[in-house]
Write an enzyme that holds these catalytic residues in place. Structure first.
Site, PDB file in Angstrom:
ATOM      1  CG  ASP A 493      -0.214  -0.138   2.532  1.00  0.00           C
ATOM      2  OD1 ASP A 493       0.926  -0.657   2.544  1.00  0.00           O
ATOM      3  OD2 ASP A 493      -0.771   0.266   3.572  1.00  0.00           O
ATOM      4  NE  ARG A 497       0.047   3.846   6.642  1.00  0.00           N
ATOM      5  CZ  ARG A 497      -0.932   4.421   5.965  1.00  0.00           C
ATOM      6  NH1 ARG A 497      -1.011   5.732   5.877  1.00  0.00           N
ATOM      7  NH2 ARG A 497      -1.847   3.682   5.373  1.00  0.00           N
ATOM      8  CG  ASP A 498       3.191   1.750  11.739  1.00  0.00           C
ATOM      9  OD1 ASP A 498       2.510   2.348  10.877  1.00  0.00           O
ATOM     10  OD2 ASP A 498       2.844   1.658  12.931  1.00  0.00           O
ATOM     11  CD  GLU A 499      -1.178   0.180   6.644  1.00  0.00           C
ATOM     12  OE1 GLU A 499      -1.162   1.279   7.205  1.00  0.00           O
ATOM     13  OE2 GLU A 499      -2.224  -0.385   6.317  1.00  0.00           O
ATOM     14  CG  ASP A 506      -4.317  -0.508  -1.402  1.00  0.00           C
ATOM     15  OD1 ASP A 506      -5.226  -1.088  -0.775  1.00  0.00           O
ATOM     16  OD2 ASP A 506      -3.749   0.511  -0.969  1.00  0.00           O
ATOM     17  CD1 TRP A 562      -8.163  -4.521   0.671  1.00  0.00           C
ATOM     18  CD2 TRP A 562     -10.057  -3.511   0.033  1.00  0.00           C
ATOM     19  NE1 TRP A 562      -7.995  -3.167   0.843  1.00  0.00           N
ATOM     20  CE2 TRP A 562      -9.133  -2.519   0.464  1.00  0.00           C
ATOM     21  CE3 TRP A 562     -11.289  -3.092  -0.412  1.00  0.00           C
ATOM     22  CZ2 TRP A 562      -9.433  -1.151   0.453  1.00  0.00           C
ATOM     23  CZ3 TRP A 562     -11.589  -1.733  -0.423  1.00  0.00           C
ATOM     24  CH2 TRP A 562     -10.675  -0.790   0.006  1.00  0.00           C
ATOM     25  CD  GLU A 781      -3.496   6.156   3.185  1.00  0.00           C
ATOM     26  OE1 GLU A 781      -2.641   6.819   3.815  1.00  0.00           O
ATOM     27  OE2 GLU A 781      -3.951   5.064   3.582  1.00  0.00           O
ATOM     28  CG  HIS A 802      -1.593   4.659  -0.287  1.00  0.00           C
ATOM     29  ND1 HIS A 802      -0.696   4.880   0.726  1.00  0.00           N
ATOM     30  CD2 HIS A 802      -2.504   3.771   0.194  1.00  0.00           C
ATOM     31  CE1 HIS A 802      -1.057   4.146   1.771  1.00  0.00           C
ATOM     32  NE2 HIS A 802      -2.147   3.456   1.467  1.00  0.00           N
TER      33      HIS A 802
HETATM   34  C1  BGC Z   1      -3.976   0.976   3.728  1.00  0.00           C
HETATM   35  C2  BGC Z   1      -4.843   0.958   2.513  1.00  0.00           C
HETATM   36  C3  BGC Z   1      -5.702  -0.239   2.641  1.00  0.00           C
HETATM   37  C4  BGC Z   1      -6.609   0.067   3.776  1.00  0.00           C
HETATM   38  C5  BGC Z   1      -7.739  -0.865   3.962  1.00  0.00           C
HETATM   39  C6  BGC Z   1      -4.864   1.207   4.891  1.00  0.00           C
HETATM   40  O1  BGC Z   1      -4.224   1.346   6.077  1.00  0.00           O
HETATM   41  O2  BGC Z   1      -2.941   1.860   3.652  1.00  0.00           O
HETATM   42  O3  BGC Z   1      -4.272   1.280   1.356  1.00  0.00           O
HETATM   43  O4  BGC Z   1      -6.304  -0.708   1.513  1.00  0.00           O
HETATM   44  O5  BGC Z   1      -5.895   0.289   4.955  1.00  0.00           O
HETATM   45  O6  BGC Z   1      -8.409  -0.617   5.088  1.00  0.00           O
END
Ligand code: BGC
Length: 902
Positions: A493, A497-499, A506, A562, A781, A802
């Site tokens: 995504d 960040r911490d993701e 996406d 998704w 994003e 994003h």
């Molecule tokens: C992500 C998104 C993702 C979404 C879904 C986010 O934190 O960055 O791109 O699809 O959460 O809830």
């Protein structure tokens, strides 16, 4: 296609290419194997398919001479050849006996006449080599530290080393390398290969990629040494948001290294990582800790010069311990590695302060937000002095670095000097940034002190677009940059960040755009394997893949868009490549998704039951009217969005089942498609063409997914209503993730190109070009990740990189440039540029399986009512020119110039 296989095995000294005495230039433009960008080592296929393209048209009765030299280590080369028809040049089935483990192949193709006389020069030699096919080929063990490591997610990282004796300089040597964790190998003090973040992120519970390196030139006769840096990476690092999940796949690092050498006399030798021959040792190294998102800490005082060279005194190193991993789960990759790409020079370097001891604090602007890393010249430091590098995407309005949006992933590296000058770059952390704050640099920081490199998976650029509007070109470039930033081993995504998770929605929305920009076949089909594995494990297509249970997302449930990636992504890859294998490989994934959701429909075919977790459906996620703290509060009914996407998936799955010959499933899915479409129409549309959600998203999905195709009058009215909403909005976008890719296509499909251009070229907030006018160098994003007063959106989820909203580039390629596949693999493609938006010219190109297709148009200089169009059609494909006021015309291979009425 059927090859006239007439394999003859000849001795290697015989000429394998017919000399091209009389060539009239019928040359091969490109020659590739499977979906690899070029030569490939360690491939998984025993019967790899070959592709070639022609530089110009070839006579129908010509043939292709395919010549192959093959060889297994320790044996003599064998040469084989066969003649093939010229017209089946894409994914040509393997013509010879299958490759065996380690077998090397060098192939050429050449156009010859019916009587086998050369008509052109042979292609460049394509080299590929089989990986280790059998689990018994994996003799090495995974080995790592033998001490009890701290219970922490910030562990001091180990090194592993061994020494080997070779009886002579090898003529061939391969290192098969993978790890539980991340690994970088060195032989005799030099890094092996150019890859980063090896072995990449897969669902390690199921599989890990093993990479093959040609290390022939790295080895000497006599004593040699191999050294391995190990990092936490995705294997045991802290993954994701809400505090993350450490040690998800395991808590012990291990390297798997298998060195196989061959000598000039034909004998072979091998060395395998193991814990029993006492020759593999481990010690703590200079990386004090490293986290992909948080950053790396390095203490040069802990370096051990010469540690990966022979003769190093490792008497105080510990023996390694084995970490068990099922060798059957080690795979040869079909994907390309992550590597460093071009360099970014700073556009500004500013002294903004000083540390307590008087060294400078510098703010460096690299001009481009993306995934990159800095190699910094650590000069003039005393032993024990540290330099800190903080990496951010944007600055706060007061000019300070914006770290809040990074959350836990602070992207902060700390280097501590041993007093000697050195260049340093983190190994096992990766950063998404445009600005770096360098704290504690001794002396004046200059551009010469930094080598900043872009990182992402290796992919071939497939398409480009250029227009007369610099803002649109920047928007397009931003979409490309966000894609590059997030195609790092898996489709993520965001890169900062911490993701950095493989959010399925996406990529579901962005895949068609991605396929316009790069050849993503290997990359995305590799990821789809994990989508399937996680579907089996969790009973549905999880929110992100590889799945890790995190916070509110810990228990996967089916959510629209998704989950629809299970069908849309394979379908996109198929349309782009024409390769039905990707559909076959993903068949169970696609089928089970359709079957699962069928159980959540109400009687009328609408998906309005489940999921029943706190967030419910994500709907038109990040609709600009939703409050910053609740992106699901969109204007469009969630059931409408869910049902529309599911109807499209059912339609795609029907076609997939037909292509694969699953007739019973095809019938079932067609019935489901009809039922869901009928339910959608009955529940969400009115006879007058309006919809229960009177939103851009609702009309866009209904039109773009063909749900109104059986109701032509309603479709026209819905198109009119959509156009009216766009006009009423004054050009402001009002869709979130789900609706955005489909608004412009729906306007074009219903004849409202003027409104499509108005929406695209608006600079009001929210809009695509608003971001551009705010200085964006990637797609954000949120439409307003940065607000008009330059303050950052207060939402906890605010990224500047994003790719989802960059999905508009699909429309730009298809309709500004005017290039769109209408048959799988671009066998036939549509040329339909939409002249408008104040543009005076545009051009686009696309690397199809047959070669480059291109369109370029410009308003005519000498006639205000005319447009000049140039179309390039590669050999083997057909272009269909489909523009208003011009009779539909089919164009064969070649370059065509047409004058059209505006
Ligand atoms: C992500 C998104 C993702 C979404 C879904 C986010 O934190 O960055 O791109 O699809 O959460 O809830």
């Amino acid at each position: 296609m059927t090859g006239t296989a007439n394999d003859t095995t000849r001795h290697a000294s015989e000429p394998r290419i017919v000399p091209a005495t009389a060539t009239d230039g019928l040359d091969i433009a490109a020659f590739t194997v499977e979906h690899y960008p070029g030569d490939a080592l360690g491939i998984p296929a025993a019967r790899p398919r070959l592709n070639w393209t022609y530089a110009r048209e070839v006579p129908a009765d010509a043939q292709i001479l395919l010549t192959l030299t093959r060889r297994t280590p320790g044996s003599a080369p064998r040469e084989q050849h066969t003649y093939l028809p010229v017209d089946g040049n894409v994914l040509v089935p393997w013509q010879f006996e299958p490759l065996v483990s380690r077998e090397e192949a060098a192939a050429t193709v050449q156009v010859v006449s019916a009587s086998h006389q050369p008509l052109g020069a042979p292609s460049a030699t394509l080299r590929f080599e089989a990986g280790l096919f059998d689990e018994h080929d994996h003799v090495a063990d995974f080995v790592g530290p033998s001490w009890a490591e701290a219970e922490s997610d910030h562990r001091h990282l180990p090194l592993v080393r061994t020494e080997i004796e070779l009886k002579a300089v090898p003529v061939r040597a391969r290192l098969y390398l993978t790890a539980l964790g991340l690994v970088e190998a060195e032989i005799n003090g030099r890094k092996v290969g150019h890859d980063a973040l090896t072995p990449g992120w897969t669902n390690y519970d199921n599989r890990v990629e093993m990479w093959t390196y040609d290390v022939t030139d790295a080895l000497d006769a006599g004593a040699n040494a191999m050294g391995f840096w190990l990092g936490d990476g995705w294997y045991r690092g802290r993954l994701g948001f809400d505090g993350g999940y450490a040690n998800y796949y395991g808590d012990r690092l291990g390297v798997f290294a298998q060195l196989e050498v061959e000598y000039a006399d034909g004998t072979t030798d091998a060395v395998y990582s193991n814990s029993w021959d006492r020759r593999w040792k481990t010690a703590l190294g200079p990386i004090v800790c490293s986290d992909l998102c948080e950053g790396e800490r390095y203490d040069a005082r802990l370096e051990m010069p010469g540690w990966s060279e022979p003769g190093f005194d490792d008497s105080d190193w510990k023996p390694v311990a084995e970490v068990f991993y099922d060798p059957a789960r080690i795979e040869n990759p079909s994907v390309s590695p992550v590597r460093a790409h071009e360099r970014h020079d700073p556009v500004s370097i500013e002294l903004i302060g000083s540390t307590d001891d008087g060294r400078g604090v510098w703010l460096v602007d690299f001009g481009q937000n993306c995934t990159q890393r800095i190699r910094l010249n650590m000069r003039g430091l005393d032993a024990g002095q540290s330099v800190t590098l903080r990496h951010v995407e944007v600055l706060e309005p007061d000019g300070t670095i914006a770290t809040r949006t990074l959350r836990r992933g602070q992207q902060c590296d700390v280097y501590t000097s041993d007093g000697a000058d050195a260049w340093w770059e983190p190994r096992f952390a990766m950063h998404g940034f445009r600005y770096a704050q360098v704290e504690g640099f001794a002396g004046e920081l200059t551009a010469d002190d930094m080598d900043c490199r872009v990182y992402h998976s290796v992919m071939t650029r497939a398409g480009d677009l250029e227009t007369s509007d610099p803002l649109l070109d920047r928007l397009h470039a931003n979409a490309v940059w966000s894609m590059r930033s997030n195609f790092v081993s898996i489709p993520t995504d965001c890169p900062q960040r911490d993701e950095r998770m493989g959010w399925t929605g996406d990529i579901c929305l962005f895949a068609p755009t991605a396929a316009y920009l790069y050849d993503v076949h290997g990359f995305l089909s590799n990821w789809l394997k994990d989508v399937r594995a996680d579907q089996v494990k969790w009973g549905t297509v999880p929110f992100y893949v590889p799945f890790v249970p995190l916070g509110v997302w810990a228990h996967p449930q089916a959510i629209s868009t998704w989950g629809d990636s299970a069908v849309e992504v394979p379908w996109t890859l198929y349309m782009e490549s024409g390769d039905p294998q990707v559909l076959a490989d993903a068949w169970e994934l696609s089928r089970d998704w359709i079957d699962e959701v069928a159980g959540y429909l109400s009687e009328d075919g609408v998906w309005d039951r489940r999921p029943d977790y706190p967030l419910g459906q994500l709907g038109d996620w990040l609709d600009p009217t939703a409050p910053p703290e609740d992106p699901t509060q969109a204007m469009t009914e969630k059931e409408l969005v869910a049902t529309a996407f599911y109807a499209r998936s059912c339609a795609q799955a029907t076609r997939i089942a037909e292509i694969l010959g699953h007739e019973e499933d095809a019938r079932r899915f067609a019935a489901l498609r009809d039922k869901v479409t009928a339910g959608f129409l009955a529940r969400f549309t009115h006879l007058d063409g309006t919809m229960t959600s009177d939103t851009q998203c609702a009309y866009a999905l209904a039109i773009a997914f063909g749900l109104l195709d059986g109701e032509p009058v309603r479709k026209v009215k819905a198109g009119n209503r959509l156009a009216c909403l766009v006009r009423e909005s004054g050009g402001k976008v009002s869709t979130g993730f789900a609706g955005t890719p489909f608004v412009l296509p729906a306007l074009t499909m219903t004849g409202h190109n003027e409104e499509a251009y108005a929406l695209l070229t608006s600079t009001e907030c929210p809009s695509w070009l608003y971001q551009v006018t705010m200085g964006a160098t990637t797609t954000w994003e949120r439409w307003d990740s940065m607000r008009p007063d330059r303050s950052l959106n207060p939402g906890g989820m605010t990224s500047f990189n994003h790719y989802a909203l960059g999905s508009v580039a699909e429309w730009m390629h298809a309709h500004i440039g005017g290039l769109e596949a209408i048959e799988p693999g671009w066998k036939r493609f549509r040329v339909a540029p939409v002249v408008g938006g104040g543009l005076t010219h545009a051009s686009t190109s696309h690397l199809t399986p047959y070669g480059t297709a291109a369109v370029s148009w410009a308003l005519a200089d000498d006639d205000p009512a005319a447009v000049d169009l140039t179309v390039t059609v590669p050999v083997g494909a057909t272009a269909v020119v489909d523009v208003p006021g011009h009779e539909t015309e089919e164009l064969a291979a070649g370059v065509h110039r047409l004058r059209l009425a505006r």
